[in-house]
Design a protein around this motif. Structure first.
Motif, PDB file in Angstrom:
ATOM      1  N   GLN A 142      -7.214   2.629   2.430  1.00  0.00           N
ATOM      2  CA  GLN A 142      -8.289   2.404   1.524  1.00  0.00           C
ATOM      3  C   GLN A 142      -8.539   1.556   0.785  1.00  0.00           C
TER       4      GLN A 142
ATOM      5  N   CYS B 250      -4.139  11.057  -4.345  1.00  0.00           N
ATOM      6  CA  CYS B 250      -5.380  12.182  -4.650  1.00  0.00           C
ATOM      7  C   CYS B 250      -6.227  12.357  -3.256  1.00  0.00           C
ATOM      8  N   SER B 251      -6.046  13.590  -2.239  1.00  0.00           N
ATOM      9  CA  SER B 251      -6.890  13.592  -0.928  1.00  0.00           C
ATOM     10  C   SER B 251      -8.889  13.246  -1.858  1.00  0.00           C
ATOM     11  N   SER B 252      -9.157  14.025  -3.267  1.00  0.00           N
ATOM     12  CA  SER B 252     -10.252  13.622  -2.961  1.00  0.00           C
ATOM     13  C   SER B 252     -10.876  12.451  -4.410  1.00  0.00           C
TER      14      SER B 252
ATOM     15  N   GLU C 209      -0.941  12.885   0.239  1.00  0.00           N
ATOM     16  CA  GLU C 209      -2.179  13.792   1.347  1.00  0.00           C
ATOM     17  C   GLU C 209      -3.257  12.435   1.429  1.00  0.00           C
ATOM     18  N   ASN C 210      -3.067  11.599   0.983  1.00  0.00           N
ATOM     19  CA  ASN C 210      -3.749  10.008   2.574  1.00  0.00           C
ATOM     20  C   ASN C 210      -2.978   9.480   3.225  1.00  0.00           C
TER      21      ASN C 210
ATOM     22  N   THR D 167      -4.493   6.350   6.487  1.00  0.00           N
ATOM     23  CA  THR D 167      -5.964   5.746   5.954  1.00  0.00           C
ATOM     24  C   THR D 167      -4.980   4.738   5.151  1.00  0.00           C
TER      25      THR D 167
END
Length: 247
Positions: free
Chosen positions: A187, A43-45, A181-182, A185
């Motif tokens: 995290q 989830c990009s949000s 979506e991520n 990256t």
């Protein structure tokens, strides 16, 4: 990794007196609030909410913070390495209990009741500030044979019962996300729930729940949390007691 459903286990928990044991160190013996974040690596949000949770872990020592990774983003190019349908079901059960059908990421639930966008710092902090605190004190003792969880305090609604949950926690997980979506990256996630298991029902009197060491071996996590949560028609209700423990 073995995941546990939220159905009650039978024959696992025994009431017992405290014997010789080592007291575990609690992050918050009687915390002000419990913040549960429902998030996903796909989830990009979600990264802003994950970062905010990390700040809460560092700054709000009177708050138990938990991160649950759901699995319904797995179909968009990246399977969440920390996700489980058990956590998706917990989020759905909250929505059903509230009656609002609001299921999304990032979503924060405070004390098992109100929900808000997980990156909405003002709303989350206001909910924490308005919390009246836990009414149940949770203490745990660990020895060579068992984990013993001692509860004292009172139910807000006498005559009803509350579920007692033991959660296996990874205090930190760093994940390189390769797709979705991520993609590209790295995290960092804090206080990641890896397993959740009901260990008994509490009726409001001082009581000790005993979980054998053999049952603890089913958890891969190095840290623990205990939640005491009311229920309504088998759906999760208000969290009235909690503690986060380091082994």
């Amino acid at each position: 990794m073995r995941w546990f459903s939220l159905n009650r286990l039978t024959g696992v928990v025994l009431a017992a007196g405290l014997g010789f044991a080592t007291s575990l160190s609690a992050q918050a013996q009687t915390p002000k609030a419990v913040v549960e974040l429902f998030t996903s690596q796909g989830c990009s949000s979600c990264p802003p909410a994950d970062q905010f949770l990390e700040e809460l872990v560092a700054d709000q020592k009177d708050v138990v913070t938990l991160s649950y990774h759901v699995d319904y983003w797995d179909y968009f190019g990246w399977k969440d390495t920390l996700g489980s349908p058990v956590f998706t079901q917990r989020q759905k059960d909250y929505a059903k209990s509230r009656g609002d059908a609001q299921i999304y990421t990032p979503q924060v639930v405070v004390n098992g009741r109100g929900h808000m966008v997980g990156s909405d710092r003002r709303s989350v902090k206001n909910a924490i500030r308005k919390s009246s605190g836990m009414t149940v004190q949770v203490e745990a003792m660990l020895d060579d044979n068992a984990l013993e969880v001692q509860l004292s305090g009172a139910l807000k609604e006498p005559g009803k019962k509350a579920d007692v949950y033991l959660l296996g926690i990874d205090k930190e997980a760093v994940v390189e996300i390769q797709r979705g979506e991520n993609a590209g990256t790295t995290q960092t996630y804090k206080n990641v729930v890896r397993s959740i298991m009901p260990i008994g029902m509490w009726s409001g009197a001082a009581e000790v729940f005993r979980l054998p060491r053999t049952a603890l071996k089913m958890f891969d996590s190095k840290n623990w949390a205990v939640l005491v949560q009311t229920n309504s028609g088998e759906m999760p209700g208000e969290i009235i007691g909690a503690a986060f423990y380091d082994k």
